[in-house]
Structure formats: structure tokens, C-alpha cells
Design an enzyme around this catalytic site. Structure first.
Site, PDB file in Angstrom:
ATOM      1  N   CYS A 101       0.922  -1.383   0.224  1.00 26.32           N
ATOM      2  CA  CYS A 101       0.214  -0.075  -0.438  1.00 26.32           C
ATOM      3  C   CYS A 101       0.894   1.013  -0.071  1.00 26.32           C
ATOM      4  O   CYS A 101       0.326   2.295  -0.622  1.00 26.32           O
ATOM      5  CB  CYS A 101      -0.575   0.059   1.261  1.00 26.32           C
ATOM      6  SG  CYS A 101      -1.929  -1.263   1.251  1.00 26.32           S
ATOM      7  N   HIS A 238      -3.366   7.662   2.187  1.00 25.62           N
ATOM      8  CA  HIS A 238      -4.100   6.279   1.744  1.00 25.62           C
ATOM      9  C   HIS A 238      -5.061   5.974   1.907  1.00 25.62           C
ATOM     10  O   HIS A 238      -5.375   6.081   2.778  1.00 25.62           O
ATOM     11  CB  HIS A 238      -3.005   5.134   2.601  1.00 25.62           C
ATOM     12  CG  HIS A 238      -3.389   3.876   1.757  1.00 25.62           C
ATOM     13  ND1 HIS A 238      -3.742   3.043   0.021  1.00 25.62           N
ATOM     14  CD2 HIS A 238      -3.176   2.207   2.930  1.00 25.62           C
ATOM     15  CE1 HIS A 238      -3.576   1.781   1.018  1.00 25.62           C
ATOM     16  NE2 HIS A 238      -3.788   1.420   1.846  1.00 25.62           N
ATOM     17  N   ASN A 268     -10.215   0.103  -0.256  1.00 24.63           N
ATOM     18  CA  ASN A 268      -8.186   0.001  -0.546  1.00 24.63           C
ATOM     19  C   ASN A 268      -7.878  -0.488  -1.159  1.00 24.63           C
ATOM     20  O   ASN A 268      -8.234  -1.948  -2.301  1.00 24.63           O
ATOM     21  CB  ASN A 268      -8.109  -0.494   0.738  1.00 24.63           C
ATOM     22  CG  ASN A 268      -6.546  -0.990   1.054  1.00 24.63           C
ATOM     23  OD1 ASN A 268      -5.867  -0.909   0.044  1.00 24.63           O
ATOM     24  ND2 ASN A 268      -5.743  -0.863   2.028  1.00 24.63           N
TER      25      ASN A 268
END
Ligand code: ACO
Length: 311
Positions: A101, A238, A268
Site C-alpha cells: 500500500c 492512503h 483499499n
């Protein structure tokens, strides 16, 4: 592209979950999944072309591609080389970066350093993922959290004054700590199981680390530039969980209206999450030239990172 929306209610027909639980715990309302035959490179090429168009450049103008992904088309070669070929780029170099990520900010830092030392003039930085391929639909604690997508930016060499008023990347801060490997990982791989594997995550533990580490790495970026949280025009975090994003905004004493939040629409998307959020906020006119943009991310490894950019 045949990338499709998938709402929480649609997932709830397949997994023991509910729209209410997902929205309350994560802020996610829907995500996109790539079509059956769509690969990470297809999403990356789409994003790369859109970034080139915005920058008024052609593939042949690019001399560096850094593509962040944890879900490459193949074990090798790098997915970035697929993008390179599709853009008609015969010179320069293309390679992948793997920091899950945090991947986009890692890729941005790598490209920025290439540009700073004069090894690249126009770099394409891409985050692209097809996490739908590594989700375990028997595991409700992870399968509802992720989506597919890609985003890209172009970084071009430009002389600056060496001050925080310069345009471009002002500072980047990268970290990793492999001791936390087992809190967030994929239980397969070429040299271990010879399979692709599925995402495994100790969500509550990751959450606790994320809030602390992200706060630290954001402070580092501000200290390095002598800037203050009040100088930030946009926080582009994020997009893993709305609660983590809210905690960051609170920590920075930043009005939530100055936080770009797309987790509700994209879920996500790992390395694609920050560039996808950037794309939304640039296209809808929120992020404008001269604005100070703070990006931060945390992912498997653990890895975590921040970047301060003057748009
Ligand atoms: N639907 C319904 N109930 C569920 C679901 C679901 N999809 N998933 C879990 N539950 C249940 C659990 O079984 C548990 O039930 P119990 O209390 O009876 O045992 C309850 O909900 C609470 O579970 P928790 O795991 O404690 O829920 P939490 O509030 O911590 O939320 C979440 C979980 C969303 C995963 C959160 O911990 C989180 O966002 N963690 C961080 C994720 C992240 O930031 N990742 C970063 C990078 S990802 C990358 O690098 C690839």
C-alpha cells in the site's frame, strides 16, 4: 475497460457481512473489480495514457517508468515493461516497485531521485493493482476491504530555488520494519508455496500501528521542509479505512474538508489508492497549481511513507 462496480450489498450476497458493518467500520461503500481478462498492466496503461494526456506529453517523451504493484501480471518480467511497450517507448527504463500500500509513495521517491540526479527527464509514476485476484472469499475480515484500480502521475525535471515554494516533490520519507511481516501478508509465493496465495491481515493490529506510524512520518515531512500542518492545502492519504483517515486529520488539526477521501468509492486499492485519490481531486478542481499536497500511506512489510508535493 470493463472494470465493474461492486456494492457492499452485492458482496453481502456472497460473504457473511452487511453494508452496515462495512460502512461503519471502514467507510467503504463500493469498489471496482477488473474484468476477468483484465490485467494489472491494462489498468496501468489506461492510467498512464490519461496522465500523459494531462501533461501534454507522448510515450516517447518518457524516459522512466516506475510502477508500484503487489499484484503484477506475471512473476516476471516487470509489469512496467508492458506499459513501456504499450506506450511506444523504445528508450529509457521501466521497472516495478513492491511496497504494497505504500508502493506509490515509494515509486514517487525513486522517480524523484532519478530526476534529481539527472538520470531521467520525464518519469511516469504508476500505482496499479488487481487485489481481487488475491482475495479469499471465505474470509470476511479481508475480502470486503479491497478493490482494483490504477492511477498515474508524470514527474518532469524543472529547475527550482530549493525552497518549499518550488513546484514538484519537496520531500519524501520512506520506512519499513520487517518484524511485522506476519501481521499483513499473502500466504503464497513463487519460492515458498509456488502459488499466488491470499491476503491475510490482523486488522486490529495493523490499525494500531497505522495510526502511530502515519502520524510520525507526516511530522517528518513537515519538519524536513519547515512547513506547518496549517500550510497543507490537501491531505491525500492512503485509502484503507475512513477511521484511520479521520484520525490523521484530527492529529494534524486539519478540517476534514481538506482531506481527499475516496475510500467510500474505491475501497483499499493498495498502491493505486493515493494516485486514484489524486486524480479525483485534480479533475474535480480541488487540487490546483501551487497547492501543497501531503500524501501518506502504510502497508504490508510493514512499510510506511509520506511525500510533500507542491502541485
Ligand atoms: N462483516 C461483518 N462482521 C465482520 C466482518 C465483516 N466483513 N469482518 C469482521 N467482522 C467481525 C469480527 O468477526 C469481529 O466479531 P467478534 O467481535 O464477534 O469477534 C468484529 O467484526 C470486529 O472485528 P475487528 O477486526 O475488531 O474490527 P475492526 O473494528 O478492527 O475493523 C478492519 C476491522 C476494518 C480490518 C480494521 O481493523 C482496519 O481497517 N485495519 C487496518 C487496515 C489497513 O489499514 N491496512 C493497511 C494497509 S493494507 C495493505 O498493505 C495491503
Amino acid at each position: 475497460m470493463c472494470i465493474r462496480d461492486r456494492t457492499n450489498d452485492e458482496l453481502a450476497a456472497q460473504v457473511d457481512t452487511s453494508d452496515e458493518w462495512i460502512v461503519q467500520r471502514t467507510g467503504i461503500r463500493k469498489r471496482h473489480f477488473a474484468g476477468k481478462d483484465e490485467k494489472t498492466s491494462d489498468l496501468a496503461i489506461h492510467a498512464a495514457r490519461a496522465a500523459l494526456e494531462s501533461a501534454g506529453l507522448r510515450g516517447t517523451d518518457i524516459d522512466l517508468i516506475v510502477l508500484a504493484t503487489a499484484t503484477p501480471d506475471q512473476t516476471f518480467p516487470a509489469t512496467a515493461t508492458r506499459v513501456q511497450a504499450a506506450l511506444g517507448m523504445e528508450n529509457g527504463i521501466a521497472f516495478d516497485v513492491q511496497a504494497v500500500c505504500s508502493g506509490f509513495i515509494y515509486a514517487l521517491a525513486v522517480a524523484d531521485n532519478f530526476v534529481r540526479v539527472g538520470q531521467a527527464k520525464n518519469a511516469l509514476v504508476i500505482g496499479a493493482e488487481t487485489f481481487s485476484r488475491i482475495l479469499d472469499w471465505e474470509d470476511r475480515t479481508t475480502s470486503v476491504l479491497f478493490g482494483d484500480g490504477a492511477g498515474a502521475v508524470v514527474l518532469s525535471a524543472e529547475a527550482g530555488e530549493g525552497t518549499s515554494a518550488d513546484h514538484g516533490v519537496l520531500t519524501t520519507h520512506l520506512h519499513s520494519d520487517g518484524r511485522h511481516h506476519d501481521l499483513l501478508y499473502v500466504d503464497g509465493g513463487v519460492s515458498s508455496t509456488r502459488t499466488v496465495g491470499h491476503v491475510r491481515m490482523a486488522g486490529r493490529e495493523v490499525f494500531k500501528h497505522a495510526v502511530v506510524r502515519l502520524a510520525e512520518v507526516v511530522d517528518e515531512a513537515l519538519e524536513a521542509t519547515g512547513l506547518d500542518a496549517a500550510d497543507i492545502d490537501w491531505l491525500v492519504p492512503h485509502q484503507a479505512n475512513k477511521r484511520i483517515i479521520d484520525a490523521m486529520a484530527k492529529k494534524l488539526d486539519l478540517d476534514i474538508a481538506r482531506v481527499v477521501m475516496t475510500v467510500d468509492q474505491h475501497a483499499n486499492t493498495s498502491a493505486a489508492s493515493v494516485p486514484l485519490a489524486l486524480d479525483v481531486a485534480v479533475r474535480d478542481g480541488r487540487i490546483r497549481p501551487g497547492h501543497l499536497v501531503l500524501m501518506e500511506a502504510m502497508g504490508g512489510g510493514f512499510t510506511w511513507a509520506s511525500a510533500l508535493v507542491r502541485w
